[in-house]
Design a protein around this motif. Structure first.
Motif, mmCIF file in Angstrom:
data_model
loop_
_atom_site.group_PDB
_atom_site.id
_atom_site.type_symbol
_atom_site.label_atom_id
_atom_site.label_comp_id
_atom_site.label_asym_id
_atom_site.label_seq_id
_atom_site.Cartn_x
_atom_site.Cartn_y
_atom_site.Cartn_z
ATOM 1 N N ILE A 198 6.081 10.027 0.860
ATOM 2 C CA ILE A 198 5.541 8.786 0.295
ATOM 3 C C ILE A 198 5.643 7.703 1.367
ATOM 4 C CG2 ILE A 198 5.734 7.090 -1.557
ATOM 5 C CD1 ILE A 198 7.232 9.279 -3.166
ATOM 6 N N ASN A 199 4.506 7.279 1.866
ATOM 7 C CA ASN A 199 4.454 6.279 2.929
ATOM 8 C C ASN A 199 4.128 4.916 2.325
ATOM 9 O OD1 ASN A 199 4.446 5.100 5.443
ATOM 10 N ND2 ASN A 199 2.373 5.752 5.941
ATOM 11 N N MET A 200 5.105 4.007 2.337
ATOM 12 C CA MET A 200 4.943 2.671 1.753
ATOM 13 C C MET A 200 4.780 1.667 2.886
ATOM 14 S SD MET A 200 7.909 2.944 -1.208
ATOM 15 C CE MET A 200 7.299 1.525 -2.129
ATOM 16 N N ILE A 201 3.633 1.009 2.922
ATOM 17 C CA ILE A 201 3.331 0.031 3.969
ATOM 18 C C ILE A 201 3.225 -1.348 3.326
ATOM 19 C CG2 ILE A 201 1.724 -0.646 5.783
ATOM 20 C CD1 ILE A 201 0.788 2.331 5.764
ATOM 21 N N SER A 202 4.177 -2.222 3.672
ATOM 22 C CA SER A 202 4.236 -3.559 3.092
ATOM 23 C C SER A 202 3.998 -3.513 1.578
ATOM 24 C CB SER A 202 3.188 -4.469 3.757
ATOM 25 O OG SER A 202 3.369 -5.805 3.355
ATOM 26 N N PRO A 203 4.829 -2.775 0.847
ATOM 27 C CA PRO A 203 4.584 -2.580 -0.593
ATOM 28 C C PRO A 203 4.783 -3.862 -1.394
ATOM 29 C CG PRO A 203 6.755 -1.737 0.014
ATOM 30 C CD PRO A 203 6.073 -2.125 1.303
ATOM 31 N N THR A 204 4.050 -3.968 -2.465
ATOM 32 C CA THR A 204 4.212 -5.100 -3.378
ATOM 33 C C THR A 204 5.419 -4.852 -4.285
ATOM 34 O OG1 THR A 204 2.787 -4.099 -5.059
ATOM 35 C CG2 THR A 204 1.721 -5.464 -3.372
ATOM 36 N N GLU A 205 5.813 -5.872 -5.000
ATOM 37 C CA GLU A 205 6.936 -5.746 -5.925
ATOM 38 C C GLU A 205 6.650 -4.700 -6.992
ATOM 39 O OE1 GLU A 205 10.703 -6.541 -7.340
ATOM 40 O OE2 GLU A 205 9.756 -7.341 -5.530
ATOM 41 N N MET B 91 0.838 -1.185 0.000
ATOM 42 C CA MET B 91 0.000 0.000 0.000
ATOM 43 C C MET B 91 0.884 1.249 0.000
ATOM 44 S SD MET B 91 -2.965 1.135 2.730
ATOM 45 C CE MET B 91 -1.831 1.297 4.101
ATOM 46 N N ILE B 92 0.496 2.233 -0.776
ATOM 47 C CA ILE B 92 1.232 3.489 -0.846
ATOM 48 C C ILE B 92 0.265 4.642 -0.597
ATOM 49 C CG2 ILE B 92 2.561 5.045 -2.313
ATOM 50 C CD1 ILE B 92 3.592 2.663 -3.836
ATOM 51 N N LYS B 93 0.670 5.532 0.313
ATOM 52 C CA LYS B 93 -0.074 6.771 0.535
ATOM 53 C C LYS B 93 0.903 7.930 0.414
ATOM 54 C CE LYS B 93 -3.833 5.095 3.479
ATOM 55 N NZ LYS B 93 -4.534 5.278 4.778
ATOM 56 N N MET B 94 0.445 9.019 -0.201
ATOM 57 C CA MET B 94 1.301 10.197 -0.375
ATOM 58 C C MET B 94 0.659 11.403 0.294
ATOM 59 S SD MET B 94 2.838 9.819 -4.242
ATOM 60 C CE MET B 94 1.234 9.796 -5.043
ATOM 61 N N TYR B 95 1.524 12.222 0.908
ATOM 62 C CA TYR B 95 1.058 13.423 1.603
ATOM 63 C C TYR B 95 1.899 14.608 1.143
ATOM 64 C CZ TYR B 95 -0.944 9.867 4.689
ATOM 65 O OH TYR B 95 -1.632 8.792 5.185
ATOM 66 N N ASN B 96 1.275 15.778 1.178
ATOM 67 C CA ASN B 96 1.991 16.992 0.806
ATOM 68 C C ASN B 96 1.488 18.144 1.661
ATOM 69 O OD1 ASN B 96 2.442 19.580 -1.028
ATOM 70 N ND2 ASN B 96 3.879 17.982 -1.705
ATOM 71 N N THR B 97 2.427 19.001 2.073
ATOM 72 C CA THR B 97 2.085 20.157 2.904
ATOM 73 C C THR B 97 2.055 21.416 2.048
ATOM 74 O OG1 THR B 97 3.146 19.145 4.826
ATOM 75 C CG2 THR B 97 2.717 21.506 4.930
ATOM 76 N N ASP B 98 0.970 22.136 2.102
ATOM 77 C CA ASP B 98 0.864 23.411 1.389
ATOM 78 C C ASP B 98 1.798 24.427 2.041
ATOM 79 O OD1 ASP B 98 -0.279 26.228 0.932
ATOM 80 O OD2 ASP B 98 -1.428 25.011 -0.499
ATOM 81 N N ILE B 99 2.694 24.992 1.269
ATOM 82 C CA ILE B 99 3.724 25.880 1.809
ATOM 83 C C ILE B 99 3.139 27.188 2.329
ATOM 84 C CG2 ILE B 99 4.257 27.106 -0.342
ATOM 85 C CD1 ILE B 99 7.259 26.728 0.465
ATOM 86 N N ASN B 100 1.947 27.537 1.906
ATOM 87 C CA ASN B 100 1.318 28.780 2.361
ATOM 88 C C ASN B 100 0.508 28.584 3.643
ATOM 89 O OD1 ASN B 100 2.259 30.380 0.125
ATOM 90 N ND2 ASN B 100 0.700 29.374 -1.150
ATOM 91 N N THR B 101 -0.205 27.453 3.722
ATOM 92 C CA THR B 101 -1.084 27.219 4.885
ATOM 93 C C THR B 101 -0.495 26.248 5.898
ATOM 94 O OG1 THR B 101 -2.219 25.392 3.763
ATOM 95 C CG2 THR B 101 -3.090 27.620 3.430
ATOM 96 N N ASN B 102 0.560 25.523 5.485
ATOM 97 C CA ASN B 102 1.174 24.488 6.335
ATOM 98 C C ASN B 102 0.183 23.388 6.716
ATOM 99 O OD1 ASN B 102 3.806 25.317 6.342
ATOM 100 N ND2 ASN B 102 3.701 26.390 8.298
ATOM 101 N N ILE B 103 -0.796 23.160 5.861
ATOM 102 C CA ILE B 103 -1.755 22.082 6.059
ATOM 103 C C ILE B 103 -1.304 20.863 5.242
ATOM 104 C CG2 ILE B 103 -4.139 21.332 5.699
ATOM 105 C CD1 ILE B 103 -5.006 24.222 6.092
ATOM 106 N N THR B 104 -1.189 19.723 5.920
ATOM 107 C CA THR B 104 -0.760 18.489 5.257
ATOM 108 C C THR B 104 -1.978 17.662 4.894
ATOM 109 O OG1 THR B 104 1.309 18.474 6.519
ATOM 110 C CG2 THR B 104 0.639 16.404 5.495
ATOM 111 N N GLU B 105 -2.070 17.286 3.628
ATOM 112 C CA GLU B 105 -3.198 16.496 3.149
ATOM 113 C C GLU B 105 -2.696 15.359 2.272
ATOM 114 O OE1 GLU B 105 -5.624 19.296 1.073
ATOM 115 O OE2 GLU B 105 -6.709 19.919 2.893
#
Length: 309
Positions: free
Chosen positions: A26-33, A1-15
């Protein structure tokens, strides 16, 4: 499983985001080949660092790859593994990979303890230090739980020495060994980080790193203290079990000795030869009373020798 997050440089909100762009976590949790190959191709990096992070035998360390300008941090984190009958505290590695100054990749075998709260993805140094600090706090929290379980198990064993309690203490002893080894490895990683040669440290980050090191040292001391206490407790219970076994064997031996007296007397008077009281009408009663008296004498003698206490 892969999840990606990014922080807005203006608001500092991470989504969470679906777009691969600079500054992503890039958060990789038990990734497949297939997922490993896709991420490495998109970021133009080798697969080795991701695979290292998925190896259960990897210990905390720092590695760099000059060819694609990546840096790997492997950190040991505490994990609770449970089944129907037991709960064991172990450690597992997670990888934090800095890809140039563009991306952060975290790699773990399980979805454990990497949180998105207060994370600013473009502050990569702080991101790593937050993980180190949170990880040290997690070790401390689980060490408190181990101590509570140790006290609970010890109280149960005081009332009744059961195999279940002894096996529980053995599991806790193993857990403390795992924790101590991992904490010391993490300490080496943090000490190397303080030099500022591997990742750039800003002034506001130094306090956080120092706090992480202090928490980690405290966890090491706690693990050592609990391990020493548990080792002493196990030795004490081993002595108690040995002493109880010796007491039981002593009593059984004494009882066997007492019961052997009437057996010996009955064997002698059972011979086909002339013996005293053989023609007496009360011969059986006399021999029986004599056997009882001899057993009483043997019992008194054994009690005086503390063989029946």
């Amino acid at each position: 499983m892969i999840k990606m997050y990014n922080t807005d440089i203006n608001t500092n909100i991470t989504e969470e985001t679906k777009d691969l762009k600079k500054g992503n976590w890039i958060n990789m949790i038990s990734p497949t080949e297939e997922e490993i190959q896709r991420v490495c191709a998109a970021l133009q990096i080798k697969q080795d660092f991701i695979r290292y992070s998925l190896d259960e035998e990897e210990k905390a360390r720092i590695d760099t790859e000059d060819d694609d300008n990546t840096t790997l941090y492997i950190i040991d984190i505490p994990v609770i593994e449970s089944d129907r009958t037991r709960r064991v505290y172990v450690t597992m590695p997670i990888g934090v990979i800095f890809v140039r100054d563009d991306y952060i990749i975290t790699v773990s075998q399980k979805n454990k303890d990497i949180k998105t709260e207060n994370v600013i993805t473009y502050k990569k140094s702080r991101f790593l230090l937050q993980i180190l600090y949170a990880n040290s706090k997690k070790f401390l929290s689980l060490l408190y739980k181990i101590n509570k379980e140790l006290e609970s198990t010890e109280n149960k064993l005081k009332n009744s020495l059961q195999n279940e309690g002894l096996l529980k203490m053995l599991d806790l002893e193993k857990s403390l060994v795992y924790f101590t080894t991992s904490l010391k490895s993490n300490e080496v990683v943090m000490e190397k980080t303080t030099r500022g040669k591997i990742i750039k440290l800003y002034e506001e980050d130094e306090d956080l790193l120092e706090d992480a090191i202090i928490e980690n040292k405290q966890a090491i001391e706690m693990a050592k203290i609990y391990s020493d206490i548990l080792s002493g407790t196990m030795d004490t219970y081993a002595s108690i079990i040995s002493n109880n076994l010796n007491a039981v064997m002593k009593i059984l031996t004494s009882v066997t000795f007492i019961l052997a007296i009437p057996t010996l007397i009955a064997s002698i008077w059972g011979m086909n030869v002339e013996l005293p009281f053989q023609r007496e009408p009360l011969g059986f009663l006399i021999i029986t009373v004599f056997s009882i008296i001899m057993c009483i004498v043997a019992t008194i003698w054994l009690k005086r020798k503390r063989m029946l206490n």
